[in-house]
Design a protein around this motif. Structure first.
Motif, PDB file in Angstrom:
ATOM      1  N   LYS A  12       0.848  -1.175   0.000  1.00 53.87           N
ATOM      2  CA  LYS A  12       0.000   0.000   0.000  1.00 53.87           C
ATOM      3  C   LYS A  12       0.890   1.233   0.000  1.00 53.87           C
ATOM      4  CE  LYS A  12      -3.630   2.350   2.623  1.00 53.87           C
ATOM      5  NZ  LYS A  12      -4.513   2.284   3.808  1.00 53.87           N
ATOM      6  N   VAL A  13       0.646   2.131  -0.964  1.00 52.59           N
ATOM      7  CA  VAL A  13       1.399   3.375  -1.024  1.00 52.59           C
ATOM      8  C   VAL A  13       0.405   4.530  -0.964  1.00 52.59           C
ATOM      9  CG1 VAL A  13       3.322   2.402  -2.324  1.00 52.59           C
ATOM     10  CG2 VAL A  13       1.378   3.378  -3.548  1.00 52.59           C
ATOM     11  N   LYS A  14       0.897   5.681  -0.529  1.00 49.71           N
ATOM     12  CA  LYS A  14       0.005   6.826  -0.365  1.00 49.71           C
ATOM     13  C   LYS A  14       0.519   8.009  -1.169  1.00 49.71           C
ATOM     14  CE  LYS A  14      -1.384   5.560   4.353  1.00 49.71           C
ATOM     15  NZ  LYS A  14      -1.504   6.021   5.755  1.00 49.71           N
ATOM     16  N   LEU A  15      -0.379   8.619  -1.914  1.00 50.50           N
ATOM     17  CA  LEU A  15      -0.100   9.872  -2.601  1.00 50.50           C
ATOM     18  C   LEU A  15      -0.927  10.943  -1.908  1.00 50.50           C
ATOM     19  CD1 LEU A  15       1.106  11.564  -4.883  1.00 50.50           C
ATOM     20  CD2 LEU A  15      -0.823  10.846  -6.341  1.00 50.50           C
ATOM     21  N   ASN A  16      -0.316  11.577  -0.920  1.00 45.78           N
ATOM     22  CA  ASN A  16      -1.037  12.564  -0.110  1.00 45.78           C
ATOM     23  C   ASN A  16      -0.442  13.956  -0.284  1.00 45.78           C
ATOM     24  OD1 ASN A  16      -2.627  10.552   0.886  1.00 45.78           O
ATOM     25  ND2 ASN A  16      -1.466  10.291   2.775  1.00 45.78           N
ATOM     26  N   ASP A  17      -0.079  14.279  -1.516  1.00 46.24           N
ATOM     27  CA  ASP A  17       0.575  15.560  -1.772  1.00 46.24           C
ATOM     28  C   ASP A  17       0.235  16.002  -3.188  1.00 46.24           C
ATOM     29  OD1 ASP A  17       2.131  17.767  -1.444  1.00 46.24           O
ATOM     30  OD2 ASP A  17       3.957  16.687  -0.871  1.00 46.24           O
ATOM     31  N   GLN A  18       0.688  17.189  -3.528  1.00 47.19           N
ATOM     32  CA  GLN A  18       0.510  17.673  -4.895  1.00 47.19           C
ATOM     33  C   GLN A  18       1.255  16.763  -5.859  1.00 47.19           C
ATOM     34  OE1 GLN A  18       1.583  21.739  -5.416  1.00 47.19           O
ATOM     35  NE2 GLN A  18       1.483  21.668  -7.647  1.00 47.19           N
ATOM     36  N   VAL A  19       0.691  16.559  -7.043  1.00 46.76           N
ATOM     37  CA  VAL A  19       1.341  15.725  -8.058  1.00 46.76           C
ATOM     38  C   VAL A  19       2.476  16.527  -8.696  1.00 46.76           C
ATOM     39  CG1 VAL A  19       1.038  14.471 -10.215  1.00 46.76           C
ATOM     40  CG2 VAL A  19      -0.787  14.453  -8.498  1.00 46.76           C
ATOM     41  N   ASP A  20       3.707  16.162  -8.330  1.00 52.17           N
ATOM     42  CA  ASP A  20       4.874  16.774  -8.955  1.00 52.17           C
ATOM     43  C   ASP A  20       5.982  15.733  -9.001  1.00 52.17           C
ATOM     44  OD1 ASP A  20       5.845  16.599  -6.354  1.00 52.17           O
ATOM     45  OD2 ASP A  20       5.469  18.728  -5.916  1.00 52.17           O
ATOM     46  N   LYS A  21       7.141  16.103  -9.496  1.00 54.41           N
ATOM     47  CA  LYS A  21       8.236  15.140  -9.655  1.00 54.41           C
ATOM     48  C   LYS A  21       8.642  14.531  -8.319  1.00 54.41           C
ATOM     49  CE  LYS A  21      12.805  14.575 -11.738  1.00 54.41           C
ATOM     50  NZ  LYS A  21      13.297  13.719 -10.650  1.00 54.41           N
ATOM     51  N   PHE A  22       8.738  15.330  -7.279  1.00 54.00           N
ATOM     52  CA  PHE A  22       9.189  14.815  -5.989  1.00 54.00           C
ATOM     53  C   PHE A  22       8.205  13.799  -5.419  1.00 54.00           C
ATOM     54  CE2 PHE A  22       9.069  15.086  -1.334  1.00 54.00           C
ATOM     55  CZ  PHE A  22      10.367  14.693  -1.033  1.00 54.00           C
ATOM     56  N   SER A  23       6.917  14.136  -5.383  1.00 53.40           N
ATOM     57  CA  SER A  23       5.938  13.220  -4.785  1.00 53.40           C
ATOM     58  C   SER A  23       5.827  11.928  -5.584  1.00 53.40           C
ATOM     59  CB  SER A  23       4.564  13.900  -4.692  1.00 53.40           C
ATOM     60  OG  SER A  23       4.052  14.209  -5.969  1.00 53.40           O
ATOM     61  N   ILE A  24       5.858  12.022  -6.925  1.00 47.89           N
ATOM     62  CA  ILE A  24       5.761  10.817  -7.753  1.00 47.89           C
ATOM     63  C   ILE A  24       7.013   9.957  -7.584  1.00 47.89           C
ATOM     64  CG2 ILE A  24       5.572   9.954 -10.109  1.00 47.89           C
ATOM     65  CD1 ILE A  24       2.999  11.134  -8.929  1.00 47.89           C
TER      66      ILE A  24
END
Length: 353
Positions: A12-24
């Motif tokens: 399980k992974v979480k994307l809890n931030d703005q979609v940008d190079k760092f978060s991806i």
């Protein structure tokens, strides 16, 4: 920040931030860790996510809570999720609680999309901030049109609707509740965020492990039943609204029918009145005809009487008038008869006076 949780061959992974190079980069790195270093050494790679057979995961849940961001960075995660699906991994997107803009596009890459009961999804046209001359602006506009068409095609593939329908929703910047997202085909189900008393892995090795398993099964059944009740309640509300609408339409038709019936009764009454007038007129005409015939007969009798008093005999209808001597004599005597007739009429007038 802890991005990764591993439970039995499930990641399980979480994307809890703005979609940008760092978060991806962070999310893809966390996914990569679930496959182990042996996969990296053997160069068994799918896109930017490395895997190995002995430590491969069966399922991947991507929890999403983002307002969107970079389209091209978002595409990296979108493509990686689709590549995992091609490798046989079951990918679930779990929206908790916002998947807006590019976040909603990333969710479309999953096999199954779940959304929290209080979650929201938003879709809109691709946009950017740009400065430059007219030609540069035209190039940017064409680029945005192409990106919006691509995204609309992704939505259309998930929902089963047309690309044009998706572009219309995007141009309107459409916000959806969890229920609306499921109804419109953007999500598959609504998950319950209430805390549940779940047993740990160690509990299964205790003497009451069988009972614990049953409790877990019952809790899952109850959760499923609650979801079904929610769906049935929504359907019941919709049916009740349709029923109320039908009742209102029926009442309107009944009122219209009563109005038409009243108009018909009035028309029938008026028609009967006119019919009675016609019958009376017919009777009056018949009476006048009888009086006319009576007058004609009286006039004929009076004329015969006058002719007889003038000495003109009645004419035989079966006799040829031109070959009858008596008739010739009568014709010759007409002046005398006319004088007599005039004298008789004068006497008649004097008597009437």
């Amino acid at each position: 920040m802890n991005y990764l949780e591993i439970q039995n061959k499930a990641a399980k992974v979480k994307l809890n931030d703005q979609v940008d190079k760092f978060s991806i980069d962070q999310v893809i790195e966390e996914i990569d860790k679930t496959y182990g270093m042996k996969g990296v050494e053997d160069s068994f790679a799918i896109g930017e996510i490395v895997a190995c057979a002995e430590n491969a995961i069966d399922t991947l849940t991507v929890e999403i809570h983002t307002g969107g961001g970079s389209v091209f960075d978002g595409y990296r995660l979108f493509n990686s999720m689709q590549e995992l699906r091609n490798r046989g991994v079951s990918v679930t997107a779990r929206i908790n609680t916002l998947a807006a803009s590019m976040g909603s596009v990333i969710a479309m890459a999953a096999d199954k999309i779940e959304i929290a009961a209080n979650g929201r999804m938003m879709i809109h046209e691709a946009s950017t901030a740009m400065a430059g001359d007219a030609e540069k602006m035209r190039q940017t506009a064409n680029l945005l049109e192409g990106i919006s068409d691509e995204i609309a095609a992704i939505y259309a593939m998930k929902t089963g609707k047309t690309q044009k329908e998706m572009r219309d929703l995007m141009k309107s910047e459409t916000w959806m509740t969890a229920k609306q997202a499921v109804e419109m085909g953007f999500a598959d189900s609504i998950f319950d965020t209430k805390a549940k008393n779940m047993a740990s892995i160690l509990d299964r090795f205790r003497p009451d492990a069988a009972l614990t398993e049953k409790v877990i099964g019952l809790e899952a059944s109850v959760a499923s039943a609650e979801n079904q009740i929610t769906e049935i309640s929504a359907q019941l509300t919709e049916v009740q609204n349709d029923f109320a609408t039908a009742i209102a339409e029926l009442s309107e038709l009944k009122a219209s029918n009563e109005s038409i019936t009243a108009q018909l009764t009035e028309a029938q009454s008026q028609l009967q009145s006119e019919k009675d007038v016609v019958i009376a007129k017919v009777a009056e005409i018949e009476t006048l005809n009888e009086k006319l015939i009576e007058a004609q007969n009286s006039a004929s009798a009076k004329a015969a009487e006058i002719l007889a008093s003038a000495g003109v005999p009645p004419i035989d209808a079966n006799q040829d008038p031109l070959e009858t001597k008596t008739l010739r004599e009568q014709i010759n005597a007409l002046p005398t008869a006319q004088a007599r007739l005039e004298a008789t009429l004068k006497n008649w007038d004097k008597l009437n006076k």
